[in-house]
Design a protein around this motif. Structure first.
Motif, short mmCIF file in Angstrom:
data_model
loop_
_atom_site.label_atom_id
_atom_site.label_comp_id
_atom_site.label_asym_id
_atom_site.label_seq_id
_atom_site.Cartn_x
_atom_site.Cartn_y
_atom_site.Cartn_z
N GLY A 106 -12.44 -5.98 2.09
CA GLY A 106 -11.56 -5.30 3.03
C GLY A 106 -10.20 -5.01 2.41
N PRO A 107 -9.37 -4.20 3.11
CA PRO A 107 -8.09 -3.74 2.55
C PRO A 107 -7.07 -4.86 2.30
CG PRO A 107 -8.36 -2.99 4.83
CD PRO A 107 -9.66 -3.59 4.42
N VAL B 45 -11.14 -4.78 -9.41
CA VAL B 45 -10.50 -4.03 -8.32
C VAL B 45 -11.34 -4.05 -7.04
CG1 VAL B 45 -9.19 -2.55 -9.88
CG2 VAL B 45 -11.52 -1.89 -9.25
N GLY B 46 -10.72 -3.65 -5.94
CA GLY B 46 -11.37 -3.69 -4.64
C GLY B 46 -11.86 -2.33 -4.19
N MET B 47 -13.15 -2.23 -3.89
CA MET B 47 -13.73 -0.97 -3.46
C MET B 47 -13.82 -0.94 -1.94
SD MET B 47 -14.10 -0.09 -6.52
CE MET B 47 -14.84 1.53 -6.40
N GLY B 48 -13.68 0.25 -1.39
CA GLY B 48 -13.87 0.40 0.05
C GLY B 48 -15.29 0.06 0.45
N MET C 25 -7.91 3.10 -4.01
CA MET C 25 -8.71 1.88 -3.90
C MET C 25 -8.50 1.28 -2.52
SD MET C 25 -9.71 2.25 -6.90
CE MET C 25 -10.76 0.84 -7.18
N GLY C 26 -9.56 0.63 -2.01
CA GLY C 26 -9.44 -0.10 -0.76
C GLY C 26 -8.44 -1.24 -0.89
N SER C 27 -8.40 -1.87 -2.05
CA SER C 27 -7.49 -3.00 -2.27
C SER C 27 -7.37 -3.27 -3.76
CB SER C 27 -8.04 -4.27 -1.58
OG SER C 27 -9.31 -4.60 -2.10
N LEU C 28 -6.29 -3.95 -4.14
CA LEU C 28 -6.07 -4.32 -5.54
C LEU C 28 -5.62 -5.78 -5.61
CD1 LEU C 28 -4.33 -1.11 -6.99
CD2 LEU C 28 -6.61 -1.97 -7.54
N LYS D 182 0.85 -1.20 0.00
CA LYS D 182 0.00 0.00 0.00
C LYS D 182 0.89 1.25 0.00
CE LYS D 182 -4.06 -2.20 1.87
NZ LYS D 182 -4.71 -2.35 0.57
N MET E 47 -15.04 4.88 -2.55
CA MET E 47 -13.59 4.77 -2.66
C MET E 47 -12.98 4.73 -1.27
SD MET E 47 -13.81 4.85 -5.84
CE MET E 47 -12.11 4.75 -6.39
N GLY E 48 -11.88 4.00 -1.15
CA GLY E 48 -11.14 4.01 0.11
C GLY E 48 -10.62 5.39 0.43
N ASN F 269 -2.54 -7.49 -3.94
CA ASN F 269 -1.94 -6.36 -3.22
C ASN F 269 -0.96 -5.53 -4.07
OD1 ASN F 269 -1.80 -4.76 -0.88
ND2 ASN F 269 -0.01 -5.86 -0.09
N GLN G 242 -9.66 -10.27 -6.27
CA GLN G 242 -10.71 -9.64 -7.09
C GLN G 242 -10.84 -10.31 -8.47
OE1 GLN G 242 -8.23 -8.03 -5.58
NE2 GLN G 242 -9.13 -6.60 -4.10
N PHE H 101 -7.85 -7.93 1.06
CA PHE H 101 -8.31 -8.88 0.05
C PHE H 101 -7.56 -8.70 -1.26
CE2 PHE H 101 -11.41 -10.56 -3.10
CZ PHE H 101 -11.57 -11.83 -2.58
N CYS I 135 -4.05 2.03 -1.35
CA CYS I 135 -3.61 2.86 -0.23
C CYS I 135 -4.64 2.85 0.89
CB CYS I 135 -3.36 4.29 -0.70
SG CYS I 135 -4.77 5.04 -1.51
N GLY I 136 -4.24 3.34 2.04
CA GLY I 136 -5.12 3.41 3.19
C GLY I 136 -6.08 4.59 3.10
#
Lengths: 183, 183, 183
Positions: free
Chosen positions: C131-132, C163-166, A165-168, A82, B165-166, A171, C137, C134, A130-131
């Motif tokens: 969650g962050p 992709v991962g959404m918050g 993004m919350g996550s990808l 991140k 979005m995060g 990672n 996807q 994960f 990123c956070g």
């Protein structure tokens, strides 16, 4: 008499055509993206095939839609973590540049090896892993935007969004999708 | 004789042209978006130039791709914070409306000051800065969608996604990108 | 004499036309997506109308932009929860498949009931609620990608991002938007 008139008329027309020819030929020199990549010593990679029921690029009319790409390292593997916690902004920017190189590598393969078919870069969706408190996504995605302008000059300037993004997948630090217009 | 014939022929042609002129002029009244913005007292802003290697809008054929825009306040600065915690849904909706105004302001500049060149709004990607438990993204993005329909009527209705979005650049509350079709 | 020649000439021409007719008819059999949906027993749903100032699909030229759709259950309601914590990857993949069915159902309605008008699927933006930490996807979004290839074969292969959404509206597990090219 009439014929003479026609000949006189032809002179400026032919002159204009020659001038246009020179202009077009100059314009082509300016947009030799393949040469620019060599000059700038930008090392493209061998694109990795997708591992699912999708493709890396689809052409519709003169637009090419490129799938989301990640920061593929030249030696293999990807930059993960991140941005803002695991990675610095500079490292995130370098990840975005590698993502740009991955996109261009796929595009070159898709275009039969000839990036000079590109008219311009249209749009990026730049996604940063990123956070919730991170706010420097544009600085990170500049790593890709700067590369595109380095290669394509004014034709590399694009519309874009740079978001968090919350996550990808796996990672990875950055994922970017791109739309390109062909000549 | 031939001349007389020509004159007779001109009468219905001119009449048809006048009729067409009236029709076109009526059609323009219905889609005079510039007038509607004035009527509804919607205050556009002076678009801010991008600070990196990208542009606010790119045209391909008759489509304009607009970069992600944020909630620019008329007095300068942007609305920041996470919707659902720092900001209420109503404040988020107002941020989405300001984002819409920012998008329209950029579009107007891009079109040489004439929003009547717009045929329709095609697509929004509406991104809300919020925590993982927030679920009212559509209500927030309605702030922008409602503005577009206020200005463009039926032609303002678009496909869209409204998602969470995060994080967003500089912690702005909302970011929206837009595709518009020109006449 | 000339006439006889003509008749002789007509024979291969007509033969060629018949052959072409057969070929076209075969080609149509191959791309009869409506038949394939029946064969595979894929149950489409009645599309839900949007509850705000937007539409489910917009056509520009021969492209259709579909709004972000969610995992609509056949019996009503949607699959909710974060993939990787509330839901397993398999459940997330099933949610992505239901989202694909919802997209295809909207598209069919938009095309007046005839999915055979589709030339190809161009692009997906596949958004997973997670969650962050994960990172699976792509496996989740495969639920939609696989469905598209099941229905449209090679023409169902698309560019995509997964992709991962918050967060997503009403905590739905997956949201996907799609671009389709028509014949």
């Amino acid at each position: 008499m009439k014929k003479t008139y026609k000949s006189f008329f032809l002179v400026p027309v032919l002159t204009a055509c020659c001038a246009l020819g020179t202009f077009v030929s100059n314009a082509q020199t300016v947009t030799d993206y393949e040469a620019r990549i060599k000059e700038k010593n930008i090392k493209l990679i061998k694109p990795v095939a997708p591992i699912a029921n999708y493709v890396k690029a689809v052409q519709v009319g003169n637009l090419v839609y490129l799938s989301g790409h990640g920061p593929d390292k030249p030696e293999g593997g990807q930059i993960i973590g991140k941005v803002g916690s695991d990675l610095t902004i500079e490292q995130g920017k370098e990840a975005a540049r590698l993502t740009g190189i991955s996109l261009i590598s796929t595009l070159k393969g898709f275009l039969g090896g000839d990036l000079n078919k590109v008219k311009r870069v249209v749009k990026l969706l730049g996604m940063v892993n990123c956070g919730p408190e991170f706010g420097q996504q544009p600085m990170v995605i500049n790593g890709c935007s700067d590369l595109l302008v380095e290669i394509f000059g004014e034709n590399g300037k694009h519309a874009r969004s740079a978001v968090g993004m919350g996550s990808l997948p796996n990672n990875i630090a950055v994922e970017i999708e791109m739309i390109v217009e062909l000549k």
